[in-house]
Design a protein around this motif. Structure first.
Motif, PDB file in Angstrom:
ATOM      1  N   ARG A 214       0.974  -1.204   0.180  1.00  0.00           N
ATOM      2  CA  ARG A 214       0.098  -0.025  -0.023  1.00  0.00           C
ATOM      3  C   ARG A 214       0.867   1.331   0.079  1.00  0.00           C
ATOM      4  O   ARG A 214       1.848   1.186   0.664  1.00  0.00           O
ATOM      5  N   CYS A 215       0.442   2.227  -0.682  1.00  0.00           N
ATOM      6  CA  CYS A 215       0.937   3.512  -0.737  1.00  0.00           C
ATOM      7  C   CYS A 215       0.763   4.382   0.720  1.00  0.00           C
ATOM      8  O   CYS A 215      -0.229   4.466   0.987  1.00  0.00           O
ATOM      9  N   GLY A 216       1.966   4.661   1.375  1.00  0.00           N
ATOM     10  CA  GLY A 216       1.769   5.264   2.604  1.00  0.00           C
ATOM     11  C   GLY A 216       0.993   6.585   2.885  1.00  0.00           C
ATOM     12  O   GLY A 216       0.762   6.981   3.687  1.00  0.00           O
ATOM     13  N   ALA A 217       0.949   7.122   1.462  1.00  0.00           N
ATOM     14  CA  ALA A 217       0.360   8.391   1.465  1.00  0.00           C
ATOM     15  C   ALA A 217      -1.362   8.229   1.250  1.00  0.00           C
ATOM     16  O   ALA A 217      -2.160   8.754   2.026  1.00  0.00           O
ATOM     17  N   CYS A 218      -1.731   7.592   0.285  1.00  0.00           N
ATOM     18  CA  CYS A 218      -3.082   7.853   0.055  1.00  0.00           C
ATOM     19  C   CYS A 218      -3.657   6.352   0.354  1.00  0.00           C
ATOM     20  O   CYS A 218      -4.762   6.089   0.195  1.00  0.00           O
ATOM     21  N   ARG A 219      -2.826   5.349   0.807  1.00  0.00           N
ATOM     22  CA  ARG A 219      -3.380   4.185   1.419  1.00  0.00           C
ATOM     23  C   ARG A 219      -3.843   3.194   0.595  1.00  0.00           C
ATOM     24  O   ARG A 219      -4.729   2.076   0.738  1.00  0.00           O
TER      25      ARG A 219
ATOM     26  N   ARG B  89       7.161   6.684  -8.225  1.00  0.00           N
ATOM     27  CA  ARG B  89       6.209   7.899  -7.903  1.00  0.00           C
ATOM     28  C   ARG B  89       4.787   6.762  -7.679  1.00  0.00           C
ATOM     29  O   ARG B  89       4.728   5.948  -8.671  1.00  0.00           O
ATOM     30  N   HIS B  90       4.122   7.214  -6.951  1.00  0.00           N
ATOM     31  CA  HIS B  90       2.726   6.339  -7.016  1.00  0.00           C
ATOM     32  C   HIS B  90       1.867   7.075  -8.105  1.00  0.00           C
ATOM     33  O   HIS B  90       1.650   8.258  -7.780  1.00  0.00           O
ATOM     34  N   GLU B  91       1.336   6.580  -9.142  1.00  0.00           N
ATOM     35  CA  GLU B  91       0.754   7.068 -10.019  1.00  0.00           C
ATOM     36  C   GLU B  91      -0.594   7.841  -9.613  1.00  0.00           C
ATOM     37  O   GLU B  91      -1.013   8.984 -10.114  1.00  0.00           O
ATOM     38  N   GLU B  92      -1.515   7.127  -8.759  1.00  0.00           N
ATOM     39  CA  GLU B  92      -2.521   7.518  -8.157  1.00  0.00           C
ATOM     40  C   GLU B  92      -2.568   8.878  -7.521  1.00  0.00           C
ATOM     41  O   GLU B  92      -3.134   9.747  -7.730  1.00  0.00           O
ATOM     42  N   CYS B  93      -1.505   9.046  -6.427  1.00  0.00           N
ATOM     43  CA  CYS B  93      -1.403  10.377  -5.610  1.00  0.00           C
ATOM     44  C   CYS B  93      -0.188  11.301  -6.191  1.00  0.00           C
ATOM     45  O   CYS B  93      -0.094  12.141  -5.567  1.00  0.00           O
ATOM     46  N   GLY B  94       0.741  10.675  -6.654  1.00  0.00           N
ATOM     47  CA  GLY B  94       1.917  11.625  -7.218  1.00  0.00           C
ATOM     48  C   GLY B  94       2.943  11.497  -6.242  1.00  0.00           C
ATOM     49  O   GLY B  94       4.085  12.061  -6.639  1.00  0.00           O
ATOM     50  N   VAL B  95       2.902  10.861  -5.088  1.00  0.00           N
ATOM     51  CA  VAL B  95       3.988  11.142  -4.300  1.00  0.00           C
ATOM     52  C   VAL B  95       5.286  10.379  -4.643  1.00  0.00           C
ATOM     53  O   VAL B  95       4.947   9.362  -5.317  1.00  0.00           O
ATOM     54  N   ILE B  96       6.330  10.392  -3.948  1.00  0.00           N
ATOM     55  CA  ILE B  96       7.500   9.690  -4.184  1.00  0.00           C
ATOM     56  C   ILE B  96       7.375   8.548  -3.222  1.00  0.00           C
ATOM     57  O   ILE B  96       7.131   8.721  -2.140  1.00  0.00           O
TER      58      ILE B  96
HETATM   59 ZN   LIG Z   1      -0.509   7.291  -3.207  1.00  0.00          ZN
END
Ligand SMILES: [Zn+2]
Length: 245
Positions: free
Chosen positions: A203-208, A229-236
């Motif tokens: 899981r992405c730690g930013a958008c979960r 980068r996470h495509e969904e939310c853009g974070v590294i």
């Molecule tokens: Zn994310």
């Protein structure tokens, strides 16, 4: 963009410090004392108005009492003068009778005025009780405001100290970061609050959001130094031992 895995781990530390700074900022703005202070300030204003109203009422009654007392004094002085004249000798019978009549009128007038005075003084007493009560309520409200303000200031000082500590932690982390990576991180952070997050348990730690199979295989195939980068939310998105890859 590339960055050594160790650098990426430090970027995660930086992101944790920044998340903490965000939380401090949020706590500062969402402090319960702030609404408490706003409410207390309104109560103090209302209580002040109530004190002014009660004091005005008391002042009006004081003036009424003074006027009635002057009137009573005037009636008494007039009666004394009449009595003095009656006590004098050689007063024509007609004039003596007129004076007697006036004295009766004055006595009635004095009785009416004294009754009125008594009634106004009773009202004044009740209003004084109200003045005292509203003043006490004002003092209580002012104390509550002072208490809330003090608690806010203590909480603020606490948050300021915590923030200063986190900023000290941040300095070396940011200073050691490659300029290009830091720039990307800061621009992402400015845009959506988070610049980098760990990939944990897929899981992405930013958008979960949980990453799908193709994203995971893409990540698995990527070189360790590739900045993902996470495509969904853009974070590294930084890989960790718990990434679940
Ligand atoms: Zn994310």
């Amino acid at each position: 963009m590339n960055a050594e895995p160790a650098v990426q781990q430090r970027l995660l530390q930086l992101a944790e410090v920044d998340a903490e700074l965000n939380r401090i900022d949020h706590r500062r703005r969402a402090m319960p004392e702030l609404t408490e202070i706003t409410d207390a300030e309104r109560t103090v204003r209302e209580r002040k108005d109530a004190v002014v109203a009660a004091e005005t009422q008391a002042g009006d009654l004081d003036r009424e009492i003074a006027r009635l007392e002057r009137d009573v004094d005037g009636v008494r002085a007039r009666a004394k003068r009449d009595n003095d004249m009656l006590a004098g000798s050689g007063l024509p019978a007609k004039q003596a009778a007129d004076l007697q009549h006036e004295l009766e009128t004055l006595a009635r007038r004095q009785g009416v005025l004294e009754d009125e005075l008594l009634e106004v003084m009773e009202r004044r007493e009740a209003v004084q009780a109200n003045v005292d009560a509203t003043r006490t309520e004002l003092a209580t409200a002012e104390q509550a405001l002072a208490d809330a303000t003090e608690r806010r200031d203590i909480a603020l000082a606490d948050l300021d100290a915590t923030e200063a500590g986190r900023r000290r932690d941040r300095e070396p982390l940011a200073a050691e970061m490659p300029a290009e990576l830091l720039e990307l991180y800061e621009s992402l952070r400015a845009k959506n609050g988070t610049g980098a997050a760990p990939l944990r348990a897929r899981r992405c730690g930013a958008c979960r959001l949980e990453l799908d199979r193709s994203e995971l295989s893409h990540i698995k195939a990527a070189a360790p130094q590739t900045v993902l980068r996470h495509e969904e939310c853009g974070v590294i998105m930084v890989r960790t031992p718990e990434s679940g890859l």
